[in-house]
Design a protein around this motif. Structure first.
Motif, PDB file in Angstrom:
ATOM      1  N   TRP B 217       0.953  -1.134  -0.127  1.00 56.48           N
ATOM      2  CA  TRP B 217      -0.054  -0.135  -0.072  1.00 56.48           C
ATOM      3  C   TRP B 217       0.995   1.254  -0.072  1.00 56.48           C
ATOM      4  N   ALA B 218       0.478   2.253  -0.683  1.00 56.34           N
ATOM      5  CA  ALA B 218       0.980   3.776  -0.548  1.00 56.34           C
ATOM      6  C   ALA B 218       0.296   4.673  -1.243  1.00 56.34           C
ATOM      7  N   ASP B 219       0.585   5.920  -1.010  1.00 58.54           N
ATOM      8  CA  ASP B 219      -0.156   7.066  -1.229  1.00 58.54           C
ATOM      9  C   ASP B 219       0.442   7.324  -2.503  1.00 58.54           C
ATOM     10  N   MET B 220      -0.459   7.360  -3.625  1.00 58.87           N
ATOM     11  CA  MET B 220      -0.273   7.296  -5.049  1.00 58.87           C
ATOM     12  C   MET B 220      -0.978   8.218  -5.869  1.00 58.87           C
ATOM     13  N   VAL B 221       0.073   9.411  -6.556  1.00 58.79           N
ATOM     14  CA  VAL B 221      -0.726  10.271  -7.278  1.00 58.79           C
ATOM     15  C   VAL B 221      -0.070  10.109  -8.735  1.00 58.79           C
ATOM     16  N   ALA B 222      -0.894  10.120  -9.808  1.00 61.54           N
ATOM     17  CA  ALA B 222      -0.304  10.225 -11.168  1.00 61.54           C
ATOM     18  C   ALA B 222      -0.937  11.178 -11.926  1.00 61.54           C
ATOM     19  N   ALA B 223      -0.197  11.784 -12.831  1.00 59.87           N
ATOM     20  CA  ALA B 223      -0.756  12.846 -13.702  1.00 59.87           C
ATOM     21  C   ALA B 223       0.127  12.834 -15.212  1.00 59.87           C
ATOM     22  N   VAL B 224      -0.794  13.112 -16.315  1.00 60.41           N
ATOM     23  CA  VAL B 224      -0.131  12.892 -17.526  1.00 60.41           C
ATOM     24  C   VAL B 224      -0.982  14.290 -18.121  1.00 60.41           C
ATOM     25  N   VAL B 225      -0.177  14.791 -19.256  1.00 56.36           N
ATOM     26  CA  VAL B 225      -0.541  15.911 -20.028  1.00 56.36           C
ATOM     27  C   VAL B 225      -0.751  15.148 -21.488  1.00 56.36           C
ATOM     28  N   LEU B 226      -1.913  15.592 -21.877  1.00 61.04           N
ATOM     29  CA  LEU B 226      -2.379  15.166 -23.455  1.00 61.04           C
ATOM     30  C   LEU B 226      -2.317  16.354 -24.114  1.00 61.04           C
ATOM     31  N   SER B 227      -1.942  16.135 -25.500  1.00 62.04           N
ATOM     32  CA  SER B 227      -2.127  17.270 -26.543  1.00 62.04           C
ATOM     33  C   SER B 227      -2.280  16.783 -27.892  1.00 62.04           C
ATOM     34  N   SER B 228      -3.094  17.733 -28.704  1.00 60.56           N
ATOM     35  CA  SER B 228      -2.841  17.371 -30.096  1.00 60.56           C
ATOM     36  C   SER B 228      -1.864  17.431 -30.903  1.00 60.56           C
ATOM     37  N   GLN B 229      -0.757  18.352 -30.120  1.00 59.95           N
ATOM     38  CA  GLN B 229       0.454  18.978 -30.852  1.00 59.95           C
ATOM     39  C   GLN B 229       1.326  17.753 -30.714  1.00 59.95           C
ATOM     40  N   PRO B 230       2.270  17.514 -31.730  1.00 63.95           N
ATOM     41  CA  PRO B 230       3.231  16.449 -31.659  1.00 63.95           C
ATOM     42  C   PRO B 230       4.010  16.382 -30.318  1.00 63.95           C
ATOM     43  N   GLY B 231       4.371  15.339 -29.912  1.00 64.83           N
ATOM     44  CA  GLY B 231       5.106  15.179 -28.397  1.00 64.83           C
ATOM     45  C   GLY B 231       5.869  14.106 -28.478  1.00 64.83           C
ATOM     46  N   PRO B 232       6.494  13.815 -27.556  1.00 58.61           N
ATOM     47  CA  PRO B 232       7.395  12.732 -27.346  1.00 58.61           C
ATOM     48  C   PRO B 232       6.828  11.265 -27.465  1.00 58.61           C
ATOM     49  N   VAL B 233       5.660  11.126 -27.048  1.00 60.00           N
ATOM     50  CA  VAL B 233       4.856   9.920 -26.901  1.00 60.00           C
ATOM     51  C   VAL B 233       3.440   9.923 -27.416  1.00 60.00           C
ATOM     52  N   ARG B 234       3.131   9.081 -28.832  1.00 60.05           N
ATOM     53  CA  ARG B 234       1.760   8.989 -29.400  1.00 60.05           C
ATOM     54  C   ARG B 234       1.067   8.099 -28.742  1.00 60.05           C
ATOM     55  N   VAL B 235      -0.098   8.479 -28.501  1.00 59.17           N
ATOM     56  CA  VAL B 235      -1.217   7.464 -28.196  1.00 59.17           C
ATOM     57  C   VAL B 235      -1.860   6.778 -29.178  1.00 59.17           C
ATOM     58  N   ALA B 236      -1.205   5.534 -29.387  1.00 59.41           N
ATOM     59  CA  ALA B 236      -1.558   4.705 -30.689  1.00 59.41           C
ATOM     60  C   ALA B 236      -2.904   4.173 -30.727  1.00 59.41           C
ATOM     61  N   GLY B 237      -3.338   3.652 -29.557  1.00 64.05           N
ATOM     62  CA  GLY B 237      -4.648   2.872 -29.467  1.00 64.05           C
ATOM     63  C   GLY B 237      -5.178   2.635 -27.980  1.00 64.05           C
ATOM     64  N   VAL B 238      -6.574   2.873 -27.884  1.00 63.56           N
ATOM     65  CA  VAL B 238      -6.992   2.636 -26.754  1.00 63.56           C
ATOM     66  C   VAL B 238      -8.061   1.544 -26.564  1.00 63.56           C
ATOM     67  N   GLY B 239      -8.581   1.057 -25.488  1.00 63.28           N
ATOM     68  CA  GLY B 239      -9.687   0.027 -25.399  1.00 63.28           C
ATOM     69  C   GLY B 239     -10.390  -0.032 -24.012  1.00 63.28           C
ATOM     70  N   MET B 240     -11.343  -0.219 -24.114  1.00 58.05           N
ATOM     71  CA  MET B 240     -12.165  -0.539 -22.840  1.00 58.05           C
ATOM     72  C   MET B 240     -13.212  -1.504 -22.659  1.00 58.05           C
ATOM     73  N   SER B 241     -13.432  -2.108 -21.788  1.00 60.71           N
ATOM     74  CA  SER B 241     -14.347  -3.222 -21.607  1.00 60.71           C
ATOM     75  C   SER B 241     -14.727  -3.730 -20.181  1.00 60.71           C
ATOM     76  N   THR B 242     -16.131  -4.280 -20.080  1.00 60.74           N
ATOM     77  CA  THR B 242     -16.599  -4.383 -18.751  1.00 60.74           C
ATOM     78  C   THR B 242     -17.239  -5.727 -18.473  1.00 60.74           C
ATOM     79  N   GLU B 243     -16.980  -6.383 -17.571  1.00 63.26           N
ATOM     80  CA  GLU B 243     -17.372  -7.678 -17.234  1.00 63.26           C
ATOM     81  C   GLU B 243     -18.836  -7.696 -16.284  1.00 63.26           C
ATOM     82  N   PRO B 244     -19.419  -8.765 -16.361  1.00 64.68           N
ATOM     83  CA  PRO B 244     -20.700  -8.741 -15.154  1.00 64.68           C
ATOM     84  C   PRO B 244     -20.154  -8.214 -13.850  1.00 64.68           C
ATOM     85  N   TYR B 245     -21.189  -7.684 -13.057  1.00 67.08           N
ATOM     86  CA  TYR B 245     -20.836  -7.266 -11.777  1.00 67.08           C
ATOM     87  C   TYR B 245     -20.787  -8.610 -10.851  1.00 67.08           C
TER      88      TYR B 245
END
Lengths: 160, 376
Positions: B217-245
């Motif tokens: 266990w830890a106290d965690m914080v994460a933050a990222v900055v996204l932009s349409s301007q070219p930068g060092p890392v490109r988001v090439a693909g994303v996906g999401m899915s949900t299972e039964p409760y």
């Protein structure tokens, strides 16, 4: 003119406690499921589209997104698909160690969770190893049902 | 009248490309000199500094936090300004940070924002994490049976040990590798095999799990900055899915939602997982990480633990052993993946590597998000 920061002070922490009482509405399907449980019957509902028998019985099938209206009694016998041995204690619950597991009852398409009783947990590793082979189990009901999931527990058909 | 349109997979880059410009992760434990908002402010500032922009430049904010974890109702009311949301277009999710990332990506990709900050946090030291997890399960069919997130992981682990001999054979080696990686980052709870220095940092186990396989266990914080301007890392693909409760209706070791989400992300990126060098996979315990490796296709069924024991490809910084608190972890994994891609580019400007990062929601990973990143 502002003041200087002065002497450092010890960080302050305060205790907090949330204690809220809720009333959860079970709805028609779950209410009927628990009423049948009090009578010693474990009920599932069949999805008209995928034909799966979902236990506990519920009002709709997640996968097909349709209402489930056909009620089916499933067997009290089944297979212990997986389990764990818990050591965490919670207020109002039985004292650990406890075995809790998912059982696929004969006639059901989804597994149901409950305690697995009657296992010698003096050596958890030995007990766990003995349960890994998907042993057959049977639901054993209380003499007087209360209409709760704890109206029954699972017991091994053969000693571990 | 709406028509039944055919289902098509999300194709990354069709509208606008999205780039990750900056990121930061904060891992602390019981630092009483800093409030929750201090932790968030510090991490977001670091991410903005990494991106080289000011808060004023942000067009949108997407935040992921959980009231029960924070112990504050409508948690984002107090924490949103710390995440640069003052007078900003802000969206709040009570779910994992990777899901917030997918939403932030959509905001930029669709043109509704040019830059977007995504932040997520969880401060495990403030509340009883195991009891909070217990409270999230169904009150009729699960809470009376003492179910917790760790308990579900225990059941997954038991099934793995019963079905796949490799899990038993390789678990010790995988735990040791994971611990060593976390220790290099300075976040291991204790030497391998020893009781944790602070026992409150490791939850009580659920058989067959042992201490070295559990999250720290830890106290965690994460933050990222996204932009349409070219930068060092490109988001090439994303996906999401949900299972039964209902967990009884799931394939507990198959992680079907993660299989689907990663498949979507890889298809959108036009790559196979075999070509992805960096895997940052969210998993509460070592067994969950191993199963995640199988679900994304990086290891055949039954061999996920072997992969973790014998390769640095998955979670090279230690995964959950380097600090864990929902709902930050998916965004932590994304930030780690992006950091690794950028480090690789600094070492060799001709290198173009790929990373796959995943994040899972609570209630035993009911919802999964996957992101493919490319060093640009």
């Amino acid at each position: 003119m502002g003041e200087s920061a002065g002497q450092p002070v010890p960080p302050l922490t305060i205790d907090g406690h949330w204690a809220f009482d809720y009333t959860y509405y079970a709805g028609d399907a779950a209410s009927r499921f628990f009423a049948e449980l009090a009578r010693g019957r474990i009920m599932g509902s069949r999805c008209p589209q995928c034909q799966r028998v979902l236990v506990p019985a519920r009002g709709f099938c997640d996968a097909c997104f349709v209402e489930t209206t056909e009620w089916v009694e499933v067997s009290p016998h089944g297979t212990l698909e997986t389990f764990t041995i818990l050591t965490t204690s919670f207020p109002g619950l039985p004292e650990p160690p406890l075995v809790v597991g998912y059982v696929m009852l004969d006639g059901a398409s989804s597994a149901v969770l409950n305690f697995v009783d009657g296992i010698d947990l003096a050596d958890p590793d030995a007990a766990g190893a003995a349960l890994l082979g998907r042993p057959p189990v049977t639901a054993r009901f209380k003499d007087v049902g209360e209409g709760r999931i704890t109206d029954f527990v699972f017991t091994l058909d053969e000693p571990a | 009248m709406l028509t039944q349109a055919p289902v098509t997979l999300y194709q990354g880059g069709v509208i606008r490309p999205v780039y990750l410009h900056g990121s930061a992760v904060s891992t602390t434990w019981r630092d009483a000199s800093r409030s929750l908002t201090d932790l968030i402010f510090g991490c977001v500032q670091a991410a903005l500094g990494d991106a080289g922009i000011s808060a004023a430049s942000l067009g949108a904010i997407v935040l992921a936090a959980h009231d029960l974890v924070d112990g504050r109702g409508l948690t984002n009311m107090v924490t949103a300004p710390a995440a640069a949301a003052y007078l900003k277009d802000e969206t709040r999710l009570g779910d994992d940070g990777a899901l917030a990332f997918v939403l932030g990506d959509a905001r930029v990709r669709s043109g509704s924002a040019d830059t977007c900050l995504v932040a997520a946090w969880g401060r495990a030291s403030e509340g009883p994490i195991d009891e909070i997890a217990h409270a999230l399960f169904d009150p009729f069919t699960a809470r009376p049976l003492a179910l917790t997130e760790i308990a579900v992981s225990g059941m997954r682990a038991a099934r793995c040990l019963g079905d796949y001999p490799g899990y038993g054979r390789w678990r010790g080696g995988a735990a040791a590798r994971r611990h060593d990686a976390a220790a290099r980052r300075g976040h291991a709870a204790a030497p391998p095999g020893a009781p944790p220095a602070d026992p409150s940092r490791v939850p009580p186990p659920a058989w067959p799990l042992v201490a070295g396989e559990l999250p720290v266990w830890a106290d965690m914080v994460a933050a990222v900055v996204l932009s349409s301007q070219p930068g060092p890392v490109r988001v090439a693909g994303v996906g999401m899915s949900t299972e039964p409760y209902d967990l009884g209706d799931r394939d507990l070791t198959g992680l079907t939602a993660l299989r689907a989400a990663s498949g979507q992300a890889l298809t959108a990126a036009g790559v196979d997982v075999a070509g992805v060098e960096v895997l940052e996979l969210d998993g509460l315990t070592l067994f969950d990480e191993a199963l995640a490796a199988e679900a994304v296709g990086a290891a055949p069924r039954g061999e996920g633990m072997s992969l973790l024991a014998n390769s640095d490809r998955v979670n090279p910084d230690g995964g959950g052993a380097a600090g864990y608190c929902a709902p930050a972890m998916g965004l932590v994994r994304i930030a780690r993946a992006a950091g690794r891609l950028r480090a690789d580019r600094r070492r060799d400007a001709t290198t173009t590597r790929l990373a796959l990062a995943t994040g899972a929601s609570v209630v035993a990973a009911q919802v999964q998000a996957a992101v493919v990143l490319e060093g640009a």
